[in-house]
Design an enzyme around this catalytic site. Structure first.
Site, PDB file in Angstrom:
ATOM      1  N   PRO A   2       2.874   1.638   9.818  1.00 14.08           N
ATOM      2  CA  PRO A   2       3.480   1.209  11.755  1.00 14.08           C
ATOM      3  C   PRO A   2       2.573  -0.133  12.024  1.00 14.08           C
ATOM      4  CG  PRO A   2       3.062   3.372  10.613  1.00 14.08           C
ATOM      5  CD  PRO A   2       2.164   2.555   9.647  1.00 14.08           C
ATOM      6  N   GLU A   3       3.142  -0.802  12.655  1.00 16.46           N
ATOM      7  CA  GLU A   3       2.615  -1.526  13.085  1.00 16.46           C
ATOM      8  C   GLU A   3       2.867  -1.147  14.749  1.00 16.46           C
ATOM      9  OE1 GLU A   3       2.962  -5.929  11.611  1.00 16.46           O
ATOM     10  OE2 GLU A   3       3.497  -5.367   9.586  1.00 16.46           O
ATOM     11  N   LYS A  59      -2.101  -0.910  18.407  1.00 15.65           N
ATOM     12  CA  LYS A  59      -1.529   0.350  17.124  1.00 15.65           C
ATOM     13  C   LYS A  59      -1.963   1.401  17.342  1.00 15.65           C
ATOM     14  CE  LYS A  59      -1.400  -2.844  13.712  1.00 15.65           C
ATOM     15  NZ  LYS A  59      -2.398  -3.327  11.849  1.00 15.65           N
ATOM     16  N   ARG A 250      -4.577  -8.800   2.087  1.00 17.13           N
ATOM     17  CA  ARG A 250      -3.155  -8.320   1.995  1.00 17.13           C
ATOM     18  C   ARG A 250      -2.244  -9.254   1.501  1.00 17.13           C
ATOM     19  NH1 ARG A 250      -2.418  -5.325   5.886  1.00 17.13           N
ATOM     20  NH2 ARG A 250      -1.191  -4.582   4.383  1.00 17.13           N
TER      21      ARG A 250
END
Length: 260
Positions: A2-3, A59, A250
């Site tokens: 989730p962003e 977030k 990432r």
């Protein structure tokens, strides 16, 4: 993961389902998602309280509980989500917390990996959380954005993903924004010209606007996100083979032709 767009969607779910509703029951099915609060205290503090106007920063999702009550705080980690369910809907395996409301509907916190979770905090702790975050990516202005990035030695993608610099951007958003701005993700932020910084900020605004409307970073055919997981991913703009390496720990996808 989730962003910002996903969490904004969860805020809308909570607003539509729970705003001004009283909590009549709290069921903690898995205390592994609780952070700094026991299941007993969560039930004691929330039961009978009315949920206020939810708000988001990056977030993080914050929900006040009455005039003098604590704030319910959600961070969705890698796999968390918030669902509004009728009481007769089967409870799923990863539904960790169920809040029953005075109209019998339930807010369900669903999370497979349990990397973050739910907190119950006072105003001082809310300030501590938000003080550690940069400005929200949806609201940061161009001049402030350029000031935040200029002079930083790290790769521009790493800077954009740093929640203490700008809050809300994650892996998919950053790759999409930089692809649209034609900026290589490993470029040191301090090496970007003012024109390039303006372009990144403008593309960030457009990507966020579309993603918030969709409730996620959409995997559209015309977007980088629509091709990053293809077996032989190619750039939707120029057709060049996409590159994939790790930046800031990432997986990062970009077009070596369009982004240099």
């Amino acid at each position: 993961m989730p962003e910002l767009p996903d969490v904004e969607g969860f805020r809308e779910v909570l607003t539509a389902c729970g705003r001004h509703r009283r909590v009549t029951d709290v069921e903690v099915r898995d205390a592994g998602v609780l952070r700094g609060v026991s299941a007993q205290r969560l039930r004691r503090e929330l039961k009978g309280r009315r949920l206020g106007e939810a708000w988001r920063h990056g977030k993080w999702l914050f929900v006040p509980t009455g005039h003098d009550g604590p704030t319910l705080v959600w961070h969705f980690g890698m796999t968390g989500s918030l669902r509004c369910c009728s009481p007769d809907e089967p409870v799923e395996r990863h539904d960790r917390i169920l809040l029953t409301l005075d109209d019998s509907r339930q807010l369900r916190y669903r999370d497979q990996r349990k990397l973050q979770g739910v907190r119950l905090v006072d105003d001082t702790e809310v300030e501590r959380i938000t003080d550690g975050l940069g400005p929200d990516a949806l609201t940061v202005r161009g001049a402030e954005f350029r000031e935040l990035l200029s002079g930083r030695r790290r790769a521009v993608k790493s800077v954009l993903m740093d929640q203490s610099v700008i809050a809300g951007l994650g892996n998919l958003l950053c790759d999409e924004i930089l692809w649209r701005a034609r900026v290589a993700p490993r470029t040191p932020a301090r090496d970007l010209s003012e024109t390039a910084l303006r372009r990144v900020h403008a593309r960030m605004g457009r990507v966020l606007e579309t993603s918030v409307h969709a409730g996620c970073v959409p995997p559209r055919p015309s977007w980088l996100t629509g091709h990053r997981d293809d077996s032989d991913p190619t750039c939707p703009r120029c057709g060049w083979l996409l590159s994939s390496h790790r930046v800031g720990g990432r997986r990062t996808v970009w077009c070596p032709r369009c982004q240099g």
